[in-house]
Motif scaffolding. Structure first.
Motif, mmCIF file in Angstrom:
data_model
loop_
_atom_site.group_PDB
_atom_site.id
_atom_site.type_symbol
_atom_site.label_atom_id
_atom_site.label_comp_id
_atom_site.label_asym_id
_atom_site.label_seq_id
_atom_site.Cartn_x
_atom_site.Cartn_y
_atom_site.Cartn_z
ATOM 1 N N LEU A 185 52.992 31.513 -4.446
ATOM 2 C CA LEU A 185 52.610 30.123 -4.929
ATOM 3 C C LEU A 185 52.700 29.141 -3.715
ATOM 4 O O LEU A 185 53.710 28.541 -3.201
ATOM 5 C CB LEU A 185 53.663 29.473 -5.939
ATOM 6 N N TRP B 42 51.621 30.235 -16.651
ATOM 7 C CA TRP B 42 51.386 29.417 -17.660
ATOM 8 C C TRP B 42 51.033 27.947 -17.352
ATOM 9 O O TRP B 42 50.416 27.178 -17.910
ATOM 10 C CB TRP B 42 52.703 29.157 -18.526
ATOM 11 N N LEU B 43 51.618 27.767 -15.932
ATOM 12 C CA LEU B 43 51.417 26.317 -15.431
ATOM 13 C C LEU B 43 49.912 26.258 -15.088
ATOM 14 O O LEU B 43 49.383 25.170 -15.129
ATOM 15 C CB LEU B 43 52.203 26.026 -14.460
ATOM 16 N N SER C 200 55.872 31.722 -15.851
ATOM 17 C CA SER C 200 55.926 30.353 -15.603
ATOM 18 C C SER C 200 54.848 29.907 -14.888
ATOM 19 O O SER C 200 54.205 28.957 -15.202
ATOM 20 C CB SER C 200 57.198 29.745 -15.227
ATOM 21 N N VAL C 201 54.479 30.597 -13.508
ATOM 22 C CA VAL C 201 53.349 30.081 -12.818
ATOM 23 C C VAL C 201 51.997 30.362 -13.508
ATOM 24 O O VAL C 201 50.912 29.365 -13.586
ATOM 25 C CB VAL C 201 53.501 30.697 -11.492
ATOM 26 N N THR D 171 52.224 23.958 -4.722
ATOM 27 C CA THR D 171 53.062 23.740 -6.011
ATOM 28 C C THR D 171 52.511 22.906 -6.945
ATOM 29 O O THR D 171 51.461 22.072 -6.699
ATOM 30 C CB THR D 171 54.479 23.368 -5.996
ATOM 31 N N PRO D 172 52.705 22.851 -8.144
ATOM 32 C CA PRO D 172 51.931 21.684 -9.144
ATOM 33 C C PRO D 172 51.955 20.371 -8.529
ATOM 34 O O PRO D 172 51.338 19.548 -8.447
ATOM 35 C CB PRO D 172 52.630 21.858 -10.655
ATOM 36 N N ALA D 173 53.300 20.125 -8.041
ATOM 37 C CA ALA D 173 53.462 18.582 -7.486
ATOM 38 C C ALA D 173 52.601 18.477 -6.225
ATOM 39 O O ALA D 173 52.625 17.514 -5.602
ATOM 40 C CB ALA D 173 55.020 18.379 -7.492
ATOM 41 N N ALA E 62 57.636 21.009 -11.732
ATOM 42 C CA ALA E 62 56.733 20.484 -10.793
ATOM 43 C C ALA E 62 56.623 21.404 -9.408
ATOM 44 O O ALA E 62 55.779 21.470 -8.450
ATOM 45 C CB ALA E 62 57.209 19.078 -10.150
ATOM 46 N N GLY E 63 57.664 22.571 -9.352
ATOM 47 C CA GLY E 63 57.838 23.226 -8.158
ATOM 48 C C GLY E 63 57.166 24.496 -8.505
ATOM 49 O O GLY E 63 57.478 25.696 -7.728
ATOM 50 N N GLY E 64 56.865 24.687 -9.824
ATOM 51 C CA GLY E 64 56.489 26.171 -10.371
ATOM 52 C C GLY E 64 57.470 26.759 -10.979
ATOM 53 O O GLY E 64 57.358 27.922 -11.573
ATOM 54 N N TRP F 12 49.052 19.003 -14.907
ATOM 55 C CA TRP F 12 48.375 19.075 -13.528
ATOM 56 C C TRP F 12 47.122 19.928 -13.376
ATOM 57 O O TRP F 12 47.083 20.945 -12.823
ATOM 58 C CB TRP F 12 49.584 19.820 -12.625
ATOM 59 N N ASP G 278 60.691 26.443 -14.230
ATOM 60 C CA ASP G 278 60.470 26.278 -15.735
ATOM 61 C C ASP G 278 62.018 26.274 -16.076
ATOM 62 O O ASP G 278 62.733 27.032 -16.138
ATOM 63 C CB ASP G 278 59.929 27.513 -16.403
#
Lengths: 292, 533
Positions: free
Chosen positions: A141, A117-118, A114-115, A144-146, B244-246, A132, B248
């Motif tokens: 990590l 992929w983001l 998931s990381v 974070t994306p946020a 948003a926190g990584g 993002w 899914d």
């Protein structure tokens, strides 16, 4: 099969401990449920119900185990009964392994899938670009994306010391078991006592590590998937070490009262298995949560 | 399969010896350590849950009787679909199987009781408490769980109502109950078999429960982990299922279905065991291909761990993942086909009579196969893109769970009621129950296939006008099926109270140790294990 003693399998009489235990779990579930549901307001009596449930389950364990110990000491159990207990404990530990597997699964999924992929890996470029574009995939990590930031926990220092402590305690627990099998009671108590001390130091250091992480590193339960997996895995492991230490203390008290013989010591065996199990989980944690 | 050298005199002597052990009144049931008492408790509990979950299904079908919103609010409709599913899976089907396991396994393997009798009592009594919490949450402010029984994130996290914490902890204690029950079954089978009862002489019924119990201890803890993550995501600010926190949201589905798919087989493998017991009894022939049945069961159990993502084809998995899970899923049809073949081969040229247990078993073979085929259709990734989340899926799993699992439970109850109560049930009432059920259940579920193929989505309180006719028939079938179960209730109560005295061996073709003891089975059986040759 035929060598087993089938004549004397002990079927206990009616017992009130199970229903007390069911009531305790009921109180724990509604207590915890209403405590958690009212976390934001802090209202309600959920916390008290939860505590009552925990008190009741401790009472049940004392009573139930007292019964079982009395039955065992008065010679009601056969070798077949001992096998039932041993198999029961092994499968219980297997279920615990699967519980940790769920959280390790979450960790691996986040790290490997998931990381990245983001961060746009695979065919996810547009996901990254639209959602993002500032985000950079990495593990640990730390952003974070946020956008919340944290520091990564190193593996040297406290975690390394803790690893050494817990691995040593696995050996001391084993030496205690060997001493029991050779009926060396003084050595048994010494090794068992040492195991308890090592386990307790581990727990204290774990608390120190958490304080450090919260106060100085900004690594909290809410710091994105890295903090989530870090605290859930080490936290549940810590709870299991706590339980294991309590079990070891109970074994110490029973040894002091002269319980267990070289041939008959299921409870000691079970505790020892449990302790090795929390050790193995820690080794996996150390490798996958701290080092890699 | 097994020959028994245990005499009735021996059994009666045991009976007298232990007769004084039984308490009376409520205390007997609260404090019992007896596998037969606990089995009865499980069975009655599951029947009450069946009626409760059934009542919720009636609400659903009443709302869907015609298009538009008329009876309940959409949010309450969602709570009904959610709690209906949770109750039927965890409250009706699973406890009913555990009840049968409790009653029959010790008698079938010649054991005096379950290996850990007090733990057994604890496993049962957690359940009524757990389900009271779940049902009570419906009356709380904001209502009960409304995110579907699969509680997908973020429906169960970001968008859930206030009672999610109660749902989580209720599932936790249900899980504790299931794990302890499963450990008990495994230990009983591994450690308590009578001398001479080798693994490959065990009745297939025992084998299927043995394998099911392994599935339970492997996946119930994973469910506990899943609900824990839902809890912390909802209340403690973690982001396992929040990008948003990584995290899914799809991670939720992976972990849930890693539990969920073996869970599906937890609810069908024991049914295979039941049918494999009943068909030989009424075909008066030994089970065809016993050992292939054992291996097929084990293969299905193994495969159940590597097919979970077929529930998630539309989430956007990598192509390799889609193909892997598609082929593994289709592979399951092979061992399942072996089973269906063996059941049919057992009946081939048998001297068949059609008492109610046999009627339900034959219906099982046919209707479960329909459910299996619709499963195979859903297993094909490109086809699933069309069927996913439609009524076709609802039709599929209700064929498997109702005409599969539930029908097998009915068959088992009819088959062993004489052993449990000492009375023969009313065969004519049994036939009424069967024929009413079999007609209404097909009126209920078969049109759902067409609704799904035509595109009607599941879990909605309203639908487009072109689905109106089929939905009307589905609802009529639903009400009829619900009412038919009252015949069953009446039959069981009647049979418990009175009836023609049942013989020790109540069915001409019945095989197994349980038929060597008196009917009703004495409170304690096999205090001294029988010899099995």
């Amino acid at each position: 099969m035929s060598s087993k003693d089938y004549e004397t399998y002990y079927v206990p009489e009616q017992s009130h401990w199970p229903i007390v235990g069911a009531l305790a779990l009921f109180l724990i579930a509604i207590g915890a449920g209403s405590y958690v549901a009212n976390l934001d307001t802090g209202e309600g009596v959920g916390g008290y119900i939860l505590l009552a449930g925990i008190a009741l389950i401790i009472y049940m364990m004392f009573g139930w185990f007292t019964n079982v110990i009395d039955e065992s000491m008065s010679g009601k159990y056969s070798a077949q009964m001992d096998t039932s207990f041993r198999q029961g404990m092994s499968w219980f530990i297997f279920s615990e392994v699967m519980f940790f597997a769920a959280f390790f699964g979450a960790l691996f999924y986040a790290r490997m899938l998931s990381v990245p992929w983001l961060g746009g890996e695979g065919n996810n470029f547009e996901t990254w670009n639209v959602l993002w574009p500032e985000f950079q995939a990495s593990w640990p990590l730390i952003k974070t994306p946020a956008g919340s930031e944290t520091e990564a926990m190193g593996w040297y220092g406290l975690p390394l010391i803790n690893t050494i402590l817990l691995l040593t305690s696995s050996f001391t627990a084993h030496f205690a078991h060997v001493a029991l099998e050779h009926n060396k009671r003084a050595a048994l108590k010494a090794w068992l006592g040492l195991t308890i001390i090592l386990g307790s130091i581990f727990l204290v250091l774990q608390v120190v590590e958490y304080q450090h992480a919260y106060a100085e590193m900004d690594l909290t339960l809410t710091s994105g998937i890295y903090g989530n997996t870090f605290y859930m895995l080490t936290g549940f492991h810590g709870m299991h070490v706590t339980l294991g230490t309590i079990m070891l203390i109970v074994m110490f008290l029973r040894v002091s009262r002269g319980h267990f013989t070289p041939d008959n010591h299921f409870a000691f065996q079970a505790t020892s298995w449990y302790w090795h199990f929390v050790d193995v989980v820690w080794v996996l944690l150390f490798v996958f949560v701290y080092i890699l | 399969m097994t020959t028994v050298t245990d005499t009735m005199d021996n059994v009666d002597a045991q009976h007298d010896h232990h007769a004084d052990h039984k308490m009376t009144g409520i205390k007997r049931w609260l404090l019992t350590t007896n596998h037969k008492d606990i089995g009865s408790l499980y069975l009655w509990f599951s029947f009450i849950m069946l009626l409760t979950g059934g009542a919720m299904a009636m609400v659903i079908r009443a709302e869907l009787f015609q298009p538009g919103l008329q009876i309940v609010e959409p949010d309450f409709f969602n709570q009904m679909t959610t709690v209906h599913g949770l109750i039927m899976v965890f409250g009706a089907i699973m406890p009913a199987f555990t009840g049968l396991a409790n009653w029959m396994i010790p008698m079938m393997i010649g054991a005096p009781d379950m290996a850990l009798p007090r733990l057994n009592n604890w496993s049962f009594w957690i359940l009524p408490f757990a389900f009271s919490i779940l049902l009570a949450s419906l009356f709380m402010e904001g209502g009960g769980p409304n995110f579907g029984w699969t509680f997908y994130a973020p429906l169960s996290t970001t968008y859930s109502n206030g009672s999610t914490a109660f749902f989580v902890f209720a599932v936790h204690i249900m899980g504790i109950s299931s794990i302890m029950g499963a450990i008990n079954i495994i230990v009983t089978i591994m450690n308590m078999r009578a001398p001479g009862m080798t693994y490959m002489k065990m009745p297939l019924f025992v084998w299927t429960f043995f394998i099911t119990a392994y599935l339970l201890i492997a996946v119930m803890p994973v469910l506990a982990g899943t609900v824990t993550m839902v809890l912390t995501d909802t209340y403690f600010g973690t982001s396992f299922f929040d990008a948003a926190g990584g995290g899914d949201p799809v991670l939720f589905q992976h972990i849930f279905w890693f539990f969920g798919h073996p869970e599906v087989y937890i609810m069908i493998l024991p049914a295979f065991g039941i049918v494999s017991t009943i068909i030989p009894a009424f075909a008066r022939k030994p089970l065809f291909g016993y050992s292939s049945m054992v291996y097929a069961t084990a293969s299905i159990a193994f495969l159940s761990f590597i097919v979970w993502a077929h529930h998630m084809f539309t989430t956007g998995m990598p192509l390799a993942g889609e193909l892997f899970f598609m082929y593994c899923t289709m592979l399951i049809a092979v061992p399942t086909g072996v089973k269906v073949f063996n059941w049919v081969a057992t009946m081939w040229r048998g001297a068949i009579t059609f008492e109610t247990p046999m009627l339900f078993s034959i219906a099982f073979v046919i209707l479960f196969t329909i459910g299996g085929f619709s499963g195979l259709m859903l297993a094909m990734t490109p086809v699933d893109f069309q069927y996913h989340d439609t009524y076709f899926v609802v039709a599929h799993f209700h064929y498997v769970l109702v005409t599969g699992s539930l029908f097998s439970i009915f068959a088992a109850v009819y088959y062993w009621l004489p052993k449990w109560t000492g009375h023969m049930y009313s065969e004519s009432l049994g036939r009424w129950h069967f024929w009413c059920s079999i007609i209404s259940v097909n009126v209920l579920f078969f049109p759902m296939h067409f609704l799904g193929l035509a595109g009607m989505p599941r879990r909605i309180p309203d639908y487009a006008l072109q689905f109106a006719d089929f939905n009307k028939w589905v609802s009529i079938g639903g009400f009829a099926f619900g009412l038919s179960q009252l015949i069953f209730l009446a039959l069981v109560i009647k049979c418990v109270r009175a009836g023609k005295q049942a013989e020790a061996k109540s069915w001409e073709g019945a095989e197994g140790l349980e038929w060597t003891v008196a009917s009703p089975a004495p409170y304690h059986t096999f205090a001294t294990p029988p010899k099995v040759d």
